[in-house]
Write a protein that holds these residues in place. Structure first.
Motif, PDB file in Angstrom:
ATOM      1  N   ASP A  11     -87.250  -1.759 -17.229  1.00  0.00           N
ATOM      2  CA  ASP A  11     -87.482  -0.897 -18.157  1.00  0.00           C
ATOM      3  C   ASP A  11     -88.462  -0.178 -18.296  1.00  0.00           C
ATOM      4  N   ASP A  12     -88.980   0.593 -17.565  1.00  0.00           N
ATOM      5  CA  ASP A  12     -90.197   1.406 -17.390  1.00  0.00           C
ATOM      6  C   ASP A  12     -91.432   0.725 -17.663  1.00  0.00           C
ATOM      7  N   ALA A  13     -91.514  -0.572 -16.998  1.00  0.00           N
ATOM      8  CA  ALA A  13     -92.869  -1.470 -17.285  1.00  0.00           C
ATOM      9  C   ALA A  13     -93.963  -0.382 -16.989  1.00  0.00           C
ATOM     10  N   PRO A  14     -95.191  -0.526 -17.680  1.00  0.00           N
ATOM     11  CA  PRO A  14     -96.193   0.167 -17.410  1.00  0.00           C
ATOM     12  C   PRO A  14     -96.802   0.327 -15.971  1.00  0.00           C
ATOM     13  N   GLU A  15     -97.074  -0.998 -15.614  1.00  0.00           N
ATOM     14  CA  GLU A  15     -97.417  -1.152 -14.246  1.00  0.00           C
ATOM     15  C   GLU A  15     -96.655  -0.565 -13.192  1.00  0.00           C
ATOM     16  N   ILE A  16     -95.344  -0.511 -13.388  1.00  0.00           N
ATOM     17  CA  ILE A  16     -94.451   0.237 -12.307  1.00  0.00           C
ATOM     18  C   ILE A  16     -94.509   1.704 -12.541  1.00  0.00           C
ATOM     19  N   LEU A  17     -94.778   2.141 -13.948  1.00  0.00           N
ATOM     20  CA  LEU A  17     -94.587   3.557 -14.069  1.00  0.00           C
ATOM     21  C   LEU A  17     -95.988   4.061 -13.363  1.00  0.00           C
ATOM     22  N   LEU A  18     -97.156   3.111 -13.414  1.00  0.00           N
ATOM     23  CA  LEU A  18     -98.402   3.842 -12.527  1.00  0.00           C
ATOM     24  C   LEU A  18     -98.034   3.534 -11.126  1.00  0.00           C
ATOM     25  N   ARG A  19     -97.298   2.973 -10.579  1.00  0.00           N
ATOM     26  CA  ARG A  19     -97.179   2.681  -9.237  1.00  0.00           C
ATOM     27  C   ARG A  19     -96.333   4.052  -8.840  1.00  0.00           C
ATOM     28  N   LEU A  20     -95.143   4.581  -9.725  1.00  0.00           N
ATOM     29  CA  LEU A  20     -94.511   5.648  -9.616  1.00  0.00           C
ATOM     30  C   LEU A  20     -95.294   6.851  -9.658  1.00  0.00           C
ATOM     31  N   ALA A  21     -96.331   6.806 -10.428  1.00  0.00           N
ATOM     32  CA  ALA A  21     -97.163   8.110 -10.344  1.00  0.00           C
ATOM     33  C   ALA A  21     -97.896   8.163  -9.260  1.00  0.00           C
ATOM     34  N   TRP A  22     -98.644   7.022  -8.732  1.00  0.00           N
ATOM     35  CA  TRP A  22     -99.219   7.031  -7.488  1.00  0.00           C
ATOM     36  C   TRP A  22     -98.380   7.588  -6.453  1.00  0.00           C
ATOM     37  N   ALA A  23     -97.161   7.215  -6.187  1.00  0.00           N
ATOM     38  CA  ALA A  23     -95.968   7.866  -5.185  1.00  0.00           C
ATOM     39  C   ALA A  23     -95.946   9.298  -5.387  1.00  0.00           C
ATOM     40  N   ALA A  24     -95.642   9.568  -6.815  1.00  0.00           N
ATOM     41  CA  ALA A  24     -95.293  11.050  -6.920  1.00  0.00           C
ATOM     42  C   ALA A  24     -96.583  11.936  -6.513  1.00  0.00           C
ATOM     43  N   SER A  25     -97.851  11.373  -6.609  1.00  0.00           N
ATOM     44  CA  SER A  25     -99.008  12.110  -6.228  1.00  0.00           C
ATOM     45  C   SER A  25     -99.212  12.106  -4.862  1.00  0.00           C
ATOM     46  N   ALA A  26     -98.864  10.925  -4.323  1.00  0.00           N
ATOM     47  CA  ALA A  26     -98.865  11.196  -2.694  1.00  0.00           C
ATOM     48  C   ALA A  26     -97.632  12.160  -2.113  1.00  0.00           C
ATOM     49  N   ALA A  27     -96.669  12.168  -2.899  1.00  0.00           N
ATOM     50  CA  ALA A  27     -95.625  13.406  -2.370  1.00  0.00           C
ATOM     51  C   ALA A  27     -95.761  14.663  -2.894  1.00  0.00           C
ATOM     52  N   GLY A  28     -97.166  14.803  -3.436  1.00  0.00           N
ATOM     53  CA  GLY A  28     -97.415  16.387  -3.701  1.00  0.00           C
ATOM     54  C   GLY A  28     -97.087  16.852  -4.935  1.00  0.00           C
ATOM     55  N   ARG A  29     -96.450  15.760  -6.035  1.00  0.00           N
ATOM     56  CA  ARG A  29     -96.105  16.287  -7.344  1.00  0.00           C
ATOM     57  C   ARG A  29     -97.091  15.705  -8.259  1.00  0.00           C
ATOM     58  N   LEU A  30     -98.165  16.246  -8.147  1.00  0.00           N
ATOM     59  CA  LEU A  30     -99.394  15.969  -9.220  1.00  0.00           C
ATOM     60  C   LEU A  30     -98.928  16.150 -10.445  1.00  0.00           C
TER      61      LEU A  30
END
Length: 198
Positions: A98-117
């Protein structure tokens, strides 16, 4: 003993033994996420990336509904620079939690690494807006520090346009979460889930 043999084979750069031992470990019904991680890394050490990816993917295949296994798979993918795979794993995990904050932060890190800043910053902003400052487990300060660091790093990346960084910074400065953030950041991060700091 098989894990010790795997380590010895990696140290000896004995690719044939690494593959034999890895196959035995992968067939063992007791093989857990940590074992499959070790197998994947051993296969990477002998430059067999295709088989290593398959070994890593088994972490999720053998425990599809286990959030820990999904998180581990995402973290390993991120540590290896497989940003799109990490993004998929964390996206699935976010739906499971359910979009836990710690997971959203990991998802953000992956998005940044994929070039989707831009998407990465928006995900981190969701974390800051959903956290209550001063409460136990509050991730708003972590997310704020992460956004500040990402914007600072993006300013020095050749693949990010200057006007994009300027627009993201301007939007971030208007965010309530950015108001309490200081101007100086000291960061320590490690990429592998088994690494630790002392």
């Amino acid at each position: 003993l098989a894990m010790l043999l795997l380590d010895a084979a990696v140290l000896a750069d004995d690719a044939a033994e690494v593959r034999r031992t890895a196959a035995r470990l992968r067939e063992d019904p007791r093989a857990d996420a940590r074992t499959r991680t070790a197998v994947g890394e051993a296969l990477l050490a002998v430059r067999d990336e295709a088989e290593a990816r398959r070994a890593f993917s088994e972490i999720g295949e053998f425990a599809p509904d286990d959030p820990f296994a999904r998180r581990r798979l995402g973290e390993i993918a991120l540590s290896q620079g497989w940003a799109d795979e990490a993004y998929r794993q964390f996206q699935t995990l976010a739906a499971m939690t359910d979009d836990a904050p710690e997971i959203l932060l990991r998802l953000a890190w992956a998005a940044s690494a994929a070039g989707r800043l831009d998407e990465a910053i928006r995900l981190a902003e969701r974390v800051t807006s959903r956290s209550t400052p001063g409460t136990s487990g509050d991730l708003s300060e972590v997310a704020s520090a992460w956004v500040g660091a990402q914007l600072a790093l993006a300013a020095h990346r050749d693949d990010v346009a200057r006007n994009t960084v300027a627009a993201l910074r301007a939007r971030w400065r208007r965010s309530p979460a950015a108001r309490g953030a200081g101007a100086v950041r000291v960061l320590l991060w490690w990429r592998h889930p088994d690494d630790d700091a002392e």
